[in-house]
Design a protein around this motif. Structure first.
Motif, mmCIF file in Angstrom:
data_model
loop_
_atom_site.group_PDB
_atom_site.id
_atom_site.type_symbol
_atom_site.label_atom_id
_atom_site.label_comp_id
_atom_site.label_asym_id
_atom_site.label_seq_id
_atom_site.Cartn_x
_atom_site.Cartn_y
_atom_site.Cartn_z
ATOM 1 N N LEU A 5 70.075 -30.775 -19.558
ATOM 2 C CA LEU A 5 70.853 -30.510 -18.354
ATOM 3 C C LEU A 5 70.452 -29.191 -17.696
ATOM 4 O O LEU A 5 70.326 -29.104 -16.474
ATOM 5 N N ARG A 6 70.238 -28.179 -18.505
ATOM 6 C CA ARG A 6 69.861 -26.867 -17.966
ATOM 7 C C ARG A 6 68.566 -26.972 -17.148
ATOM 8 O O ARG A 6 68.492 -26.475 -16.024
ATOM 9 N N LYS A 35 82.319 -31.853 -12.754
ATOM 10 C CA LYS A 35 80.887 -32.090 -12.969
ATOM 11 C C LYS A 35 80.020 -30.957 -12.424
ATOM 12 O O LYS A 35 78.847 -30.855 -12.762
#
Length: 72
Positions: A5-6, A35
């Motif tokens: 995700l990063r 989100k």
């Protein structure tokens, strides 16, 4: 599937200028969607990692004061 995700967040904003970053942050805050929190967290991580000790203290003081205001 292993999603980092990063890296996805950083890839999405790579090359953005200050005005575009501000618009992204403002949009995330205005929408208030859960989100959006990971993206803001990545931004905070970058801010923290690229700040010196004096800036860390300023960030911490601002956070502390903001949390106190939330209680009021």
């Amino acid at each position: 599937m292993n999603l980092n995700l990063r890296n996805a967040i950083l890839s999405n904003v790579s090359g953005h200028n200050a005005q575009q970053l501000e618009a992204t942050i403002d949009d995330a805050l205005q929408k208030g969607e859960e989100k959006m929190l990971p993206g803001l967290g990545v931004f905070f991580e970058l801010l923290w990692e690229n700040s010196d000790e004096q800036e860390h203290q300023e960030i911490l003081n601002t956070l502390e004061q903001s949390l106190k205001q939330q209680k009021a």
